[in-house]
Scaffold this motif. Sequence first.
Motif, PDB file in Angstrom:
ATOM      1  N   PHE A  98       0.813  -1.223   0.000  1.00  0.00           N
ATOM      2  CA  PHE A  98       0.000   0.000   0.000  1.00  0.00           C
ATOM      3  C   PHE A  98       0.846   1.272   0.000  1.00  0.00           C
ATOM      4  N   ILE A  99       1.866   1.302   0.829  1.00  0.00           N
ATOM      5  CA  ILE A  99       2.561   2.554   1.131  1.00  0.00           C
ATOM      6  C   ILE A  99       3.370   3.086  -0.055  1.00  0.00           C
ATOM      7  N   LYS A 100       3.061   4.312  -0.416  1.00  0.00           N
ATOM      8  CA  LYS A 100       3.834   5.046  -1.424  1.00  0.00           C
ATOM      9  C   LYS A 100       4.394   6.350  -0.842  1.00  0.00           C
ATOM     10  N   LYS A 101       3.788   6.764   0.258  1.00  0.00           N
ATOM     11  CA  LYS A 101       4.164   8.042   0.861  1.00  0.00           C
ATOM     12  C   LYS A 101       3.997   7.922   2.369  1.00  0.00           C
ATOM     13  N   TRP A 102       4.974   8.476   3.112  1.00  0.00           N
ATOM     14  CA  TRP A 102       4.927   8.462   4.570  1.00  0.00           C
ATOM     15  C   TRP A 102       5.029   9.897   5.068  1.00  0.00           C
ATOM     16  N   VAL A 103       4.076  10.287   5.918  1.00  0.00           N
ATOM     17  CA  VAL A 103       4.014  11.667   6.404  1.00  0.00           C
ATOM     18  C   VAL A 103       4.172  11.674   7.919  1.00  0.00           C
ATOM     19  N   PHE A 104       5.173  12.412   8.394  1.00  0.00           N
ATOM     20  CA  PHE A 104       5.438  12.597   9.818  1.00  0.00           C
ATOM     21  C   PHE A 104       4.797  13.914  10.231  1.00  0.00           C
ATOM     22  N   VAL A 105       3.745  13.840  11.081  1.00  0.00           N
ATOM     23  CA  VAL A 105       2.965  15.019  11.464  1.00  0.00           C
ATOM     24  C   VAL A 105       3.342  15.424  12.883  1.00  0.00           C
ATOM     25  N   HIS A 106       3.765  16.671  13.068  1.00  0.00           N
ATOM     26  CA  HIS A 106       4.133  17.141  14.408  1.00  0.00           C
ATOM     27  C   HIS A 106       3.545  18.533  14.648  1.00  0.00           C
ATOM     28  N   ASN A 107       3.549  18.972  15.891  1.00  0.00           N
ATOM     29  CA  ASN A 107       2.973  20.292  16.204  1.00  0.00           C
ATOM     30  C   ASN A 107       3.936  21.201  16.959  1.00  0.00           C
ATOM     31  N   ASP A 108       5.212  21.058  16.707  1.00  0.00           N
ATOM     32  CA  ASP A 108       6.196  21.974  17.292  1.00  0.00           C
ATOM     33  C   ASP A 108       6.281  23.204  16.399  1.00  0.00           C
ATOM     34  N   SER A 109       5.767  24.329  16.874  1.00  0.00           N
ATOM     35  CA  SER A 109       5.715  25.538  16.046  1.00  0.00           C
ATOM     36  C   SER A 109       7.098  26.081  15.714  1.00  0.00           C
ATOM     37  N   ARG A 110       8.118  25.622  16.433  1.00  0.00           N
ATOM     38  CA  ARG A 110       9.482  26.087  16.166  1.00  0.00           C
ATOM     39  C   ARG A 110      10.132  25.323  15.022  1.00  0.00           C
ATOM     40  N   GLY A 111       9.502  24.218  14.597  1.00  0.00           N
ATOM     41  CA  GLY A 111      10.094  23.372  13.570  1.00  0.00           C
ATOM     42  C   GLY A 111      10.896  22.243  14.200  1.00  0.00           C
ATOM     43  N   LEU A 112      11.431  21.373  13.371  1.00  0.00           N
ATOM     44  CA  LEU A 112      12.211  20.236  13.855  1.00  0.00           C
ATOM     45  C   LEU A 112      13.678  20.613  14.025  1.00  0.00           C
ATOM     46  N   PRO A 113      14.372  19.971  14.962  1.00  0.00           N
ATOM     47  CA  PRO A 113      15.813  20.206  15.114  1.00  0.00           C
ATOM     48  C   PRO A 113      16.559  19.768  13.849  1.00  0.00           C
ATOM     49  N   PRO A 114      17.692  20.392  13.544  1.00  0.00           N
ATOM     50  CA  PRO A 114      18.429  20.040  12.330  1.00  0.00           C
ATOM     51  C   PRO A 114      18.875  18.584  12.302  1.00  0.00           C
ATOM     52  N   THR A 115      19.163  18.011  13.469  1.00  0.00           N
ATOM     53  CA  THR A 115      19.568  16.605  13.488  1.00  0.00           C
ATOM     54  C   THR A 115      18.442  15.693  13.006  1.00  0.00           C
ATOM     55  N   VAL A 116      17.204  16.060  13.350  1.00  0.00           N
ATOM     56  CA  VAL A 116      16.048  15.265  12.938  1.00  0.00           C
ATOM     57  C   VAL A 116      15.796  15.434  11.443  1.00  0.00           C
ATOM     58  N   VAL A 117      15.916  16.669  10.946  1.00  0.00           N
ATOM     59  CA  VAL A 117      15.733  16.922   9.513  1.00  0.00           C
ATOM     60  C   VAL A 117      16.785  16.151   8.715  1.00  0.00           C
ATOM     61  N   ASP A 118      18.031  16.177   9.204  1.00  0.00           N
ATOM     62  CA  ASP A 118      19.105  15.436   8.529  1.00  0.00           C
ATOM     63  C   ASP A 118      18.825  13.937   8.543  1.00  0.00           C
ATOM     64  N   HIS A 119      18.288  13.448   9.642  1.00  0.00           N
ATOM     65  CA  HIS A 119      17.974  12.016   9.729  1.00  0.00           C
ATOM     66  C   HIS A 119      16.877  11.641   8.729  1.00  0.00           C
ATOM     67  N   LEU A 120      15.900  12.513   8.554  1.00  0.00           N
ATOM     68  CA  LEU A 120      14.858  12.254   7.563  1.00  0.00           C
ATOM     69  C   LEU A 120      15.440  12.235   6.147  1.00  0.00           C
TER      70      LEU A 120
END
Length: 304
Positions: A98-120
């Motif tokens: 089924f999976i063609k797209k995976w969406v990580f939904v969060h509610n931190d208004s400051r955005g994600l830390p750079p380490t997390v963005v790099d990991h993605l």
Amino acid sequence: MTDPVSELFYTLKFKIDFLKKKGTAFQDWFVDLVGHAYGSDFESVRPYGNQGDWKCDGRRLSTGTIYQCYAPESARDRVMIEKIDTDLEGAVAKWPHFIKKWVFVHNDSRGLPPTVVDHLDQKRTQYPNLEIEIWSEPDLLELFRMIRPDAKQLMFGDAPTPKTVELITLSDLEPVISVLKQQDPDPGDDLPPPPSEQKLEKNSLSKEAYQLLLLGRRKAGLVEKYFATNMRVELGEKIAEALRRKYAELQSFELSGDAIFFHLQEYSGFAGGPREQVAAMAVMAYFFDRCDIFEDPDNEAVDI
């Protein structure tokens, strides 16, 4: 179609909910929101016994999308990265056809830390045939704008109309003022002069915040009259100091201007029916103009 005044207040409620809800409450709220937006194209997935939810909070059929929500009270980079690894790998294993797209939904208004963005980014390399996205407030606001007025009323309750604004009286301010009266700081400095016209821009407040303040100003004179009646000037100073302290506390968390605005609005008693909501907005507009919540442009540091 929702009238402009009601739409403004529904947007305010949406933003407050987005900032406030944590854990399963945020997940349930997201599922309601995306369900109203996509209708039968969306299926929610609930945990079931020892099967769990197969690392899927919901899925969109037409795009092969799996959604995973994450809204903890607080999180460290390492914990978030472990969550991404566990949920993504689990979704790929459980939904291979089924999976063609995976969406990580969060509610931190400051955005994600750079380490997390790099990991993605590393995960995108690891799964080159899988589209991986990060969703936060702007993406969910798009969903909010898709849903019908009756769905917004179902999710967020009744909202004021233009007629509601015109009918607000002094008595409607009482429950809002009562909320703020529970705060008990000592009166601080004298109230500063009204802010300049550039104050909204200085604090990076959105057009929704600007329009809500304009709407509140239509009844801000009632707030002034309230404090001038029965020798309530000291009460006004006391509430101004409470709001200044709350603003300083929120500012220390390095939140965005809008996030601070909506937290302050809730702090000011934004609850109850449509009349109470308009009254709360009038109180907010009054103190935005007359006390030091949010920075004035004159305080802006000069780069050397």
